[in-house]
Design a protein around this motif. Structure first.
Motif, short mmCIF file in Angstrom:
data_model
loop_
_atom_site.label_atom_id
_atom_site.label_comp_id
_atom_site.label_asym_id
_atom_site.label_seq_id
_atom_site.Cartn_x
_atom_site.Cartn_y
_atom_site.Cartn_z
N ILE A 174 0.84 -1.20 0.00
CA ILE A 174 0.00 0.00 0.00
C ILE A 174 0.87 1.25 0.00
N ARG A 175 1.93 1.24 0.79
CA ARG A 175 2.80 2.41 0.86
C ARG A 175 3.58 2.62 -0.43
N GLU A 176 3.92 1.56 -1.12
CA GLU A 176 4.69 1.67 -2.36
C GLU A 176 3.80 2.00 -3.56
N GLN A 177 2.65 1.32 -3.65
CA GLN A 177 1.82 1.41 -4.84
C GLN A 177 0.58 2.29 -4.67
N GLY A 178 0.17 2.49 -3.44
CA GLY A 178 -1.05 3.25 -3.18
C GLY A 178 -2.21 2.32 -2.85
N LEU A 179 -3.12 2.80 -2.07
CA LEU A 179 -4.26 2.01 -1.61
C LEU A 179 -5.14 1.57 -2.77
N ASP A 180 -5.41 2.46 -3.70
CA ASP A 180 -6.28 2.11 -4.83
C ASP A 180 -5.67 1.04 -5.72
N ALA A 181 -4.37 1.14 -5.97
CA ALA A 181 -3.69 0.16 -6.84
C ALA A 181 -3.68 -1.22 -6.20
N VAL A 182 -3.41 -1.29 -4.92
CA VAL A 182 -3.38 -2.58 -4.23
C VAL A 182 -4.79 -3.16 -4.17
N SER A 183 -5.76 -2.31 -3.93
CA SER A 183 -7.15 -2.77 -3.88
C SER A 183 -7.56 -3.39 -5.20
N ALA A 184 -7.18 -2.78 -6.29
CA ALA A 184 -7.54 -3.28 -7.62
C ALA A 184 -6.81 -4.58 -7.96
N ALA A 185 -5.57 -4.72 -7.49
CA ALA A 185 -4.76 -5.87 -7.86
C ALA A 185 -4.84 -7.04 -6.88
N ALA A 186 -5.34 -6.81 -5.69
CA ALA A 186 -5.36 -7.86 -4.67
C ALA A 186 -6.35 -8.97 -5.03
N GLU A 187 -5.93 -10.19 -4.77
CA GLU A 187 -6.81 -11.34 -5.03
C GLU A 187 -7.93 -11.38 -4.01
N LYS A 188 -9.11 -11.73 -4.46
CA LYS A 188 -10.25 -11.85 -3.56
C LYS A 188 -9.92 -12.86 -2.47
N GLY A 189 -10.26 -12.51 -1.25
CA GLY A 189 -10.03 -13.41 -0.13
C GLY A 189 -8.63 -13.33 0.45
N SER A 190 -7.76 -12.54 -0.15
CA SER A 190 -6.39 -12.41 0.37
C SER A 190 -6.36 -11.41 1.52
N VAL A 191 -5.27 -11.46 2.28
CA VAL A 191 -5.09 -10.51 3.38
C VAL A 191 -5.02 -9.09 2.83
N ALA A 192 -4.32 -8.91 1.71
CA ALA A 192 -4.21 -7.58 1.11
C ALA A 192 -5.58 -7.02 0.72
N ALA A 193 -6.44 -7.87 0.17
CA ALA A 193 -7.78 -7.43 -0.20
C ALA A 193 -8.58 -7.02 1.03
N CYS A 194 -8.45 -7.79 2.08
CA CYS A 194 -9.14 -7.48 3.33
C CYS A 194 -8.64 -6.17 3.93
N VAL A 195 -7.31 -6.01 3.97
CA VAL A 195 -6.72 -4.80 4.54
C VAL A 195 -7.16 -3.57 3.76
N THR A 196 -7.10 -3.65 2.44
CA THR A 196 -7.50 -2.48 1.64
C THR A 196 -8.98 -2.17 1.82
N LYS A 197 -9.80 -3.18 1.93
CA LYS A 197 -11.23 -2.96 2.15
C LYS A 197 -11.47 -2.25 3.48
N GLN A 198 -10.81 -2.73 4.55
CA GLN A 198 -10.96 -2.10 5.87
C GLN A 198 -10.50 -0.65 5.85
N LEU A 199 -9.38 -0.39 5.20
CA LEU A 199 -8.84 0.96 5.17
C LEU A 199 -9.67 1.89 4.30
#
Length: 168
Positions: free
Chosen positions: A46-71
């Protein structure tokens, strides 16, 4: 001549002292993230790519997808971009009140010393939030957080950790 030199010198010394505290927060944050590897990777991405970019690229059900959704669901979630924010003990309600004060007054030369007294962290948080939100939108969202009572006893770090730890 001396007066014009003393103020900038004091300002530089006071602001350079803030680096010590920022560095210690960053170190404590790194230790915390080292204990939570999946969260660490999500936060780094998130810090390197940005919240929106990680949200778009994160796999459904992954920790990254969950973290971006919460944030993304929380108006203060964008603060994750500031290094050390996960360990900041600054009062979240005080930051929200600063945002409220900004909308109540016009930014002028008289208000700048007050902002500087609040510290470099507050300015960094405000810059991060204002890069995403219009001031009126941010005020409305933070007012709702205060109304819901979610921020009364929390600091910024605790608030952000509670958001991301739901994904651990």
């Amino acid at each position: 001549m001396q007066k014009s030199f003393i103020f900038p010198a004091l300002l530089c010394v006071s602001l350079s002292g803030c680096d010590f505290f920022v560095d210690s927060k960053v170190k404590v944050e790194q230790q915390y993230l080292a204990q939570h590897q999946e969260l660490k990777q999500a936060v780094e991405d998130i810090r390197e790519q940005g919240l929106d970019a990680v949200s778009a690229a994160a796999e459904k059900g992954s920790v990254a997808a969950c973290v971006t959704k919460q944030l993304e669901m929380d108006p203060m979630g964008k603060l994750i971009a500031v290094e050390g924010a996960l360990q900041d003990s600054a009062n979240l309600a005080a930051l929200i009140n600063t945002i409220e004060d900004l909308t109540a007054q016009e930014l002028s030369l008289e208000s700048i010393p007050g902002l500087l007294r609040q510290g470099s962290d507050t300015l960094s948080y405000l810059r991060t939030l204002l890069s995403t939100y219009e001031l009126s939108d941010l005020q409305q969202q933070t007012h709702q957080l205060l109304k819901d009572g979610k921020t009364q006893s929390q600091n910024i770090g605790e608030h952000l950790r509670n958001l991301i730890e739901q994904c651990n």
